[in-house]
Design an enzyme around this catalytic site. Structure first.
Site, PDB file in Angstrom:
ATOM      1  N   PRO A  62       0.787  -1.227   0.000  1.00 38.25           N
ATOM      2  CA  PRO A  62       0.000   0.000   0.000  1.00 38.25           C
ATOM      3  C   PRO A  62       0.826   1.287   0.000  1.00 38.25           C
ATOM      4  CG  PRO A  62      -0.155  -1.139   2.107  1.00 38.25           C
ATOM      5  CD  PRO A  62       0.511  -2.078   1.154  1.00 38.25           C
ATOM      6  N   ASN A  63       0.334   2.229  -0.770  1.00 39.79           N
ATOM      7  CA  ASN A  63       0.850   3.599  -0.877  1.00 39.79           C
ATOM      8  C   ASN A  63       2.140   3.710  -1.686  1.00 39.79           C
ATOM      9  OD1 ASN A  63      -1.216   4.957   0.714  1.00 39.79           O
ATOM     10  ND2 ASN A  63      -0.366   3.819   2.437  1.00 39.79           N
ATOM     11  N   ARG A  73       5.427  12.016  -3.135  1.00 37.27           N
ATOM     12  CA  ARG A  73       5.281  12.575  -1.779  1.00 37.27           C
ATOM     13  C   ARG A  73       6.515  12.178  -0.963  1.00 37.27           C
ATOM     14  NH1 ARG A  73       1.212  13.824  -3.985  1.00 37.27           N
ATOM     15  NH2 ARG A  73      -0.984  13.752  -3.383  1.00 37.27           N
ATOM     16  N   TYR A 114      11.644   8.840   0.766  1.00 36.26           N
ATOM     17  CA  TYR A 114      11.547   7.771  -0.234  1.00 36.26           C
ATOM     18  C   TYR A 114      12.244   8.106  -1.560  1.00 36.26           C
ATOM     19  CZ  TYR A 114       8.089   5.921   3.010  1.00 36.26           C
ATOM     20  OH  TYR A 114       7.469   5.430   4.128  1.00 36.26           O
ATOM     21  N   ASN A 126       7.989  -5.760  -1.375  1.00 37.51           N
ATOM     22  CA  ASN A 126       7.967  -4.633  -0.434  1.00 37.51           C
ATOM     23  C   ASN A 126       6.527  -4.558   0.064  1.00 37.51           C
ATOM     24  OD1 ASN A 126       7.894  -2.297   1.001  1.00 37.51           O
ATOM     25  ND2 ASN A 126       9.021  -1.068  -0.504  1.00 37.51           N
ATOM     26  N   ALA A 169       3.430  -1.023   4.669  1.00 35.23           N
ATOM     27  CA  ALA A 169       2.983  -1.044   6.076  1.00 35.23           C
ATOM     28  C   ALA A 169       2.515  -2.427   6.523  1.00 35.23           C
ATOM     29  CB  ALA A 169       1.877  -0.017   6.272  1.00 35.23           C
ATOM     30  N   GLU A 227      12.844  -9.478   0.878  1.00 34.05           N
ATOM     31  CA  GLU A 227      12.040  -8.337   1.346  1.00 34.05           C
ATOM     32  C   GLU A 227      12.840  -7.056   1.115  1.00 34.05           C
ATOM     33  OE1 GLU A 227      11.231  -8.700   5.513  1.00 34.05           O
ATOM     34  OE2 GLU A 227      10.224  -6.745   5.653  1.00 34.05           O
ATOM     35  N   HIS A 286      12.829  -2.768   1.515  1.00 32.20           N
ATOM     36  CA  HIS A 286      12.261  -1.488   1.980  1.00 32.20           C
ATOM     37  C   HIS A 286      13.126  -0.358   1.436  1.00 32.20           C
ATOM     38  CE1 HIS A 286       9.402  -3.367   4.634  1.00 32.20           C
ATOM     39  NE2 HIS A 286      10.362  -4.198   4.999  1.00 32.20           N
ATOM     40  N   ARG A 288      13.710   4.398  11.823  1.00 36.48           N
ATOM     41  CA  ARG A 288      12.462   5.166  11.872  1.00 36.48           C
ATOM     42  C   ARG A 288      11.682   4.833  13.151  1.00 36.48           C
ATOM     43  NH1 ARG A 288       9.536   4.855   6.226  1.00 36.48           N
ATOM     44  NH2 ARG A 288       8.427   6.611   7.185  1.00 36.48           N
TER      45      ARG A 288
END
Ligand code: CA2
Length: 147
Positions: free
Chosen positions: A11-12, A19, A24, A75, A78, A99, A101, A108
């Protein structure tokens, strides 16, 4: 027949490059797909590249990859931090799973420090920006060599 690698995004991540560039970076997800396809061509791999905002769709795609893919790069965004269901789906897969990220989740908020998916992943790449996808592909290429 070329080895098939599913690259699945949660998601996102469709907002990548649009953004929060300070976290990112500036590459869009379309850029990431193009970079992955170019690298895959060089390594004789075939890419299936997808993004969804829906947990059930990620699970459906993992189940599809179980039948169709020789490796998975994921990835989960969330859902990494919340989804036992995605972990369960990955646990049914016998192929290599990496995986990725974009950001360093360990630098974070503390709720990002744990990933359910990491329990299954053969490797985890975090904090390398979108280059992390290419590092994952390179590793998959190495793992699949000779198969
Ligand atoms: O660093 C990563 O790749 C993450 O998987 C990205 C997720 C986040 O929840 C994970 O903790 C780490 C968030 C994806 C949201 O992507 C955006 C991209 C640009 C702008 C806004 C959100």
């Amino acid at each position: 027949m070329p080895n098939v690698v599913y690259i699945l995004n949660g998601p996102n991540l469709n907002l990548l490059g649009k953004r929060e560039p300070e976290i990112y970076g500036h590459h869009t997800l379309d850029d990431v797909r193009d970079l992955c396809v170019a690298m895959a061509d060089d390594h004789g791999l075939q890419i299936v590249f997808r993004q969804t905002n829906a947990e059930h769709e990620l699970i459906d795609w993992i189940q599809e990859a179980r039948e169709e893919a020789q490796a998975i790069i994921i990835n989960p965004a969330a859902y990494s931090h919340t989804s036992v269901a995605i972990l369960d789906a990955l646990n049914t897969c016998t192929c290599p799973v990496i995986e990725v990220h974009v950001s360093n989740i360990h630098a974070r908020e503390s709720f990002r420090h744990h990933s359910y998916v990491s329990h299954r992943a053969d490797a985890v790449i975090a904090g390398c920006g979108v280059e992390g996808y290419l590092l994952a592909l390179k590793r998959i290429s190495t793992l699949l060599q000779g198969t």
